[in-house]
Design an enzyme around this catalytic site. Structure first.
Site, short mmCIF file in Angstrom:
data_model
loop_
_atom_site.label_atom_id
_atom_site.label_comp_id
_atom_site.label_asym_id
_atom_site.label_seq_id
_atom_site.Cartn_x
_atom_site.Cartn_y
_atom_site.Cartn_z
CB CYS A 115 0.27 8.09 1.89
SG CYS A 115 1.29 7.11 2.90
CG HIS A 173 -2.06 10.63 4.97
ND1 HIS A 173 -3.03 9.83 4.08
CD2 HIS A 173 -0.96 9.93 5.85
CE1 HIS A 173 -2.35 8.70 4.06
NE2 HIS A 173 -1.16 8.79 4.85
CD GLU A 184 -6.16 11.43 3.73
OE1 GLU A 184 -5.02 11.91 3.15
OE2 GLU A 184 -5.71 10.10 3.56
#
Lengths: 83, 225
Positions: B87, B196, B198
């Protein structure tokens, strides 16, 4: 003290959603004649005269600054005024 | 010796804690790196996390690129240090010219915050070796300036050399050129991704565990090295 103005615009081929939103608002306000709006940025850079050898040197430095930081040459164009 | 993965915190970083958690979940040791410090503390790889570094002033990632830590990170990445930019981290890698192209305002004018499916196109990078090419995963996209753009020649080069890392597979959420969600450098070590991974390492807090493969991949890549 010299004041240099740098105008930064998205390249013509890069779509500008902010400009499109502004154009939409123009029409809602009754400015039917507005065909398109593109939004850019204006930087006013103050430079101490004592730090600049001459106008050519100033122009070179401001071009470096614009290409390295003020504009992203991948998506933007810049124009320098006053150098 | 465990693998040490650095996570850089800039002023305005949001996802550094989740990135650290993902690194730890994969079995590596997360090492915090501070934007204002020089040195990389001997890490084996680096994650540039999501967020709004330096308030996204000027352009997303444009100020972060010149942070003191980047003075060490950019040459290290050029020399082969694996770096994953997620990002805002992807935006920083583009501004630093470690990856081609740029991320611009979403075509739909709205901040997009939802789960998306992406297709892994290149399963040979340091960060995606755990995925088969063509594999689709579900991850969260949350960005206002996630529209990937580059000139036609660059896009053609990326396609021809297999450097499109991932594409949006459930509709194009932001107008990205050729549905591109992520790209890699020629060596496959420096990778940028807009959604994302994560946030997708734990079914309790995310859409599943599809994103863990990015962090497992870097462990395998470093173990094999």
């Amino acid at each position: 003290m010299a004041k240099i103005v740098v105008d930064v615009m998205l390249k013509p081929e890069i779509r500008d959603p902010q400009g499109e939103a502004i154009a939409g608002a123009c029409h809602r306000l009754g400015f039917a004649e507005v065909r398109a709006v593109r939004q850019g940025k204006r930087f006013e850079v103050e430079v101490a005269d004592a730090d600049v050898a001459d106008a050519d040197a100033l122009a070179i430095r401001m071009t470096e600054l614009s290409a390295e930081l003020l504009a992203n040459p991948v998506i933007e164009e810049f124009t320098i005024h006053g150098a | 010796m465990t693998t040490r993965v650095g996570i850089v915190t800039f002023p305005g970083s949001l996802d550094d804690v989740d990135a650290s958690r993902a690194v730890a979940r994969a079995g590596a040791t997360p090492v915090p790196l501070w934007h204002g410090d020089r040195g990389l503390r001997g890490v084996d790889a680096v994650v540039l996390p999501g967020g709004f570094s330096y308030g996204d002033y000027l352009r997303c990632g444009a100020i972060a690129r010149f942070a003191p830590v980047m003075a060490d990170l950019i040459p290290a990445a050029t020399d082969g240090l694996p770096v994953l930019g997620i990002c805002n981290g992807f935006q920083i890698l583009c501004e630093a010219h470690l990856l081609p192209g740029a991320l611009t305002r979403n075509a739909g004018r709205r901040f997009v915050n939802r789960e998306v499916r992406i297709r892994i196109e290149n399963g040979q990078t340091s960060w995606t070796a755990g995925y088969q090419p063509g594999h689709e995963i579900t991850v969260v996209l949350k960005s206002g300036e996630g529209r990937y753009v580059a000139d036609q020649r660059t896009l053609d080069e990326l396609e021809a050399s297999g450097r499109v890392l991932a594409r949006y597979a459930s509709g194009n959420p932001n107008g990205s050129a050729r549905d591109i969600a992520g790209v890699t450098n020629p060596a496959g070590t420096v990778v940028g991704l807009m959604p994302h991974p994560e946030h997708a390492i734990d079914a309790l807090t995310g859409p599943g565990t599809d994103g863990l493969g990015f962090f497992a991949s870097i462990l395998s890549a470093l173990a094999d090295a």
